[in-house]
Design an enzyme around this catalytic site. Structure first.
Site, PDB file in Angstrom:
ATOM      1  N   ASP A   1       0.803  -1.390  -0.073  1.00  0.00           N
ATOM      2  CA  ASP A   1      -0.209  -0.139   0.132  1.00  0.00           C
ATOM      3  C   ASP A   1       0.791   1.561  -0.179  1.00  0.00           C
ATOM      4  O   ASP A   1       1.667   1.112   0.863  1.00  0.00           O
ATOM      5  CB  ASP A   1      -1.073   0.211   1.088  1.00  0.00           C
ATOM      6  CG  ASP A   1      -2.469   0.451   1.420  1.00  0.00           C
ATOM      7  OD1 ASP A   1      -1.785   1.481   0.267  1.00  0.00           O
ATOM      8  OD2 ASP A   1      -2.681   0.815   1.627  1.00  0.00           O
TER       9      ASP A   1
ATOM     10  N   LEU B   1       9.911 -20.917  -4.508  1.00  0.00           N
ATOM     11  CA  LEU B   1       9.420 -19.721  -3.641  1.00  0.00           C
ATOM     12  C   LEU B   1       8.230 -20.498  -4.567  1.00  0.00           C
ATOM     13  O   LEU B   1       8.134 -20.135  -6.274  1.00  0.00           O
ATOM     14  CB  LEU B   1      10.033 -18.287  -3.914  1.00  0.00           C
ATOM     15  CG  LEU B   1       8.927 -17.488  -3.548  1.00  0.00           C
ATOM     16  CD1 LEU B   1       8.797 -17.506  -1.352  1.00  0.00           C
ATOM     17  CD2 LEU B   1       9.491 -16.280  -4.407  1.00  0.00           C
TER      18      LEU B   1
ATOM     19  N   HIS C   1       2.617   3.600  -8.812  1.00  0.00           N
ATOM     20  CA  HIS C   1       2.081   1.801  -8.884  1.00  0.00           C
ATOM     21  C   HIS C   1       3.984   1.189  -9.685  1.00  0.00           C
ATOM     22  O   HIS C   1       3.970   0.067  -9.867  1.00  0.00           O
ATOM     23  CB  HIS C   1       0.859   1.602 -10.237  1.00  0.00           C
ATOM     24  CG  HIS C   1      -0.246   2.107  -9.530  1.00  0.00           C
ATOM     25  ND1 HIS C   1      -0.234   1.420  -8.046  1.00  0.00           N
ATOM     26  CD2 HIS C   1      -1.747   2.906  -9.486  1.00  0.00           C
ATOM     27  CE1 HIS C   1      -0.978   2.078  -7.329  1.00  0.00           C
ATOM     28  NE2 HIS C   1      -1.570   3.331  -8.298  1.00  0.00           N
TER      29      HIS C   1
HETATM   30  C1  FPP Z   1      -2.174   0.587  -3.531  1.00  0.00           C
HETATM   31  O1  FPP Z   1      -1.562   1.161  -3.234  1.00  0.00           O
HETATM   32  C2  FPP Z   1      -0.927  -0.108  -4.696  1.00  0.00           C
HETATM   33  C3  FPP Z   1      -2.200  -0.991  -5.292  1.00  0.00           C
HETATM   34  C4  FPP Z   1      -3.975  -1.351  -5.288  1.00  0.00           C
HETATM   35  C5  FPP Z   1      -1.628  -1.731  -6.473  1.00  0.00           C
HETATM   36  C6  FPP Z   1      -0.532  -2.471  -5.840  1.00  0.00           C
HETATM   37  C7  FPP Z   1       0.348  -3.181  -7.380  1.00  0.00           C
HETATM   38  C8  FPP Z   1       1.530  -3.233  -7.229  1.00  0.00           C
HETATM   39  C9  FPP Z   1       2.728  -2.756  -5.998  1.00  0.00           C
HETATM   40  C10 FPP Z   1       2.417  -3.657  -8.277  1.00  0.00           C
HETATM   41  C11 FPP Z   1       1.732  -4.608  -8.645  1.00  0.00           C
HETATM   42  C12 FPP Z   1       3.019  -5.383  -9.402  1.00  0.00           C
HETATM   43  C13 FPP Z   1       2.824  -6.676  -9.963  1.00  0.00           C
HETATM   44  C14 FPP Z   1       4.045  -7.239 -10.546  1.00  0.00           C
HETATM   45  C15 FPP Z   1       1.191  -6.861 -10.738  1.00  0.00           C
HETATM   46  P1  FPP Z   1      -2.426   2.153  -3.122  1.00  0.00           P
HETATM   47  O2  FPP Z   1      -2.588   3.129  -4.876  1.00  0.00           O
HETATM   48  O3  FPP Z   1      -4.376   2.335  -2.897  1.00  0.00           O
HETATM   49  O4  FPP Z   1      -2.015   3.872  -2.528  1.00  0.00           O
HETATM   50  P2  FPP Z   1      -2.714   4.952  -1.566  1.00  0.00           P
HETATM   51  O5  FPP Z   1      -3.641   4.083  -0.367  1.00  0.00           O
HETATM   52  O6  FPP Z   1      -1.504   6.164  -1.650  1.00  0.00           O
HETATM   53  O7  FPP Z   1      -3.571   5.364  -2.940  1.00  0.00           O
END
Ligand code: FPP
Length: 255
Positions: A35, A146, A52
């Site tokens: 997050d 893994l 992201h």
């Molecule tokens: C939450 O942060 C994050 C997500 C919803 C997406 C997570 C995805 C990645 C870390 C990349 C994934 C990679 C692969 C290889 C599939 P947020 O956007 O809710 O952050 P915020 O709370 O600060 O707005």
């Protein structure tokens, strides 16, 4: 309490943390709620998708570190059933990430003996996303290192509701008696059927909630919350989480 624990010995150097870790007691299953990508981008005056993209780079580092440490399963919450509510441009971008990640990293994941696995409603993903993740699962199916379990379009309430439906169907068909339903039968109908439960759950970005993630499976997991935003998370943070985990006494309701 949890906030305090998350800061436990956070002033240790990477080397000191390494020395703290007992390689015999590595959590076998680590689950991560990644997050803070949006806030990381906002702090830099960048669009959310930049967070992201950076978050994807961290996934690579963390997978490698977990594999090196001998973790058996790493579950990453990459997209929840609720994330469809985000603006279309952001959803479209998030749906491109698995493909981008795997186009670049699949050969090295194969080399590192990583086995890719999925959990979530994969059928509802865009065709290009589905194709990429299914190929990764297939190309790594014989790997024995893994298990990299991507939670994609995953929601724990949906998973539990579905398990209840499937079990009810078996009762209707006379294949199962209501009184014979037990925890093990329910677990066999979850998307984690052949996986052990997470030993350690990590959530980044300072949010202290589960957000519909593995509600059944984390019943006895140790939780570690950190204020670090996911794009800033690194191998040392993972080591810190493991070091804290190793100091905890897991009692499973006993004394
Ligand atoms: C939450 O942060 C994050 C997500 C919803 C997406 C997570 C995805 C990645 C870390 C990349 C994934 C990679 C692969 C290889 C599939 P947020 O956007 O809710 O952050 P915020 O709370 O600060 O707005």
């Amino acid at each position: 309490m949890l906030g305090k624990l998350s800061k436990w010995k956070s002033n240790l150097t990477a080397q000191e943390l390494k020395e703290e870790i007992d390689l015999v007691e590595i959590p076998k299953h680590i689950a991560i709620i990644m997050d803070g990508n949006g806030r990381w981008a906002k702090n830099r005056g960048l669009p959310r998708i930049a967070g992201h993209r950076e978050g994807m780079k961290v996934v690579r580092k963390v997978v490698q570190k977990a594999n090196d440490l001998g973790v058996e399963v790493l579950t990453l919450y990459a997209f929840s059933t609720e994330n469809w509510k985000r603006p279309k441009t952001e959803v479209d971008y998030l749906m491109k990430l698995p493909e981008r990640f795997l186009n670049k990293e699949l050969p090295s994941l194969i080399e590192e003996n990583v086995k890719v696995r999925l959990m979530g409603s994969i059928e509802e993903l865009p065709e290009h996303t589905k194709r990429a993740v299914i190929k990764a699962v297939k190309d790594t199916e014989n790997n024995t290192g893994l298990i990299l379990n991507f939670a994609l379009n995953y929601g724990s309430r949906f998973e539990l509701m579905n398990a209840v439906k499937e079990i009810s169907r078996q009762v209707e068909l006379g294949k199962l008696k209501t009184d014979d339903i037990n925890e093990s039968i329910l677990e066999q109908h979850l998307m984690t059927a052949e996986l052990r439960d997470p030993d350690l759950l990590i959530r980044t970005s300072g949010e202290i909630r589960l957000s519909n993630f593995m509600l059944w499976q984390v019943a006895y997991s140790e939780f570690w919350f950190t204020d670090v935003l996911w794009p800033d998370f690194n191998e040392s943070h993972l080591e810190e989480a493991i070091a804290v985990y190793q100091k905890r006494a897991r009692r499973y309701g006993g004394v």
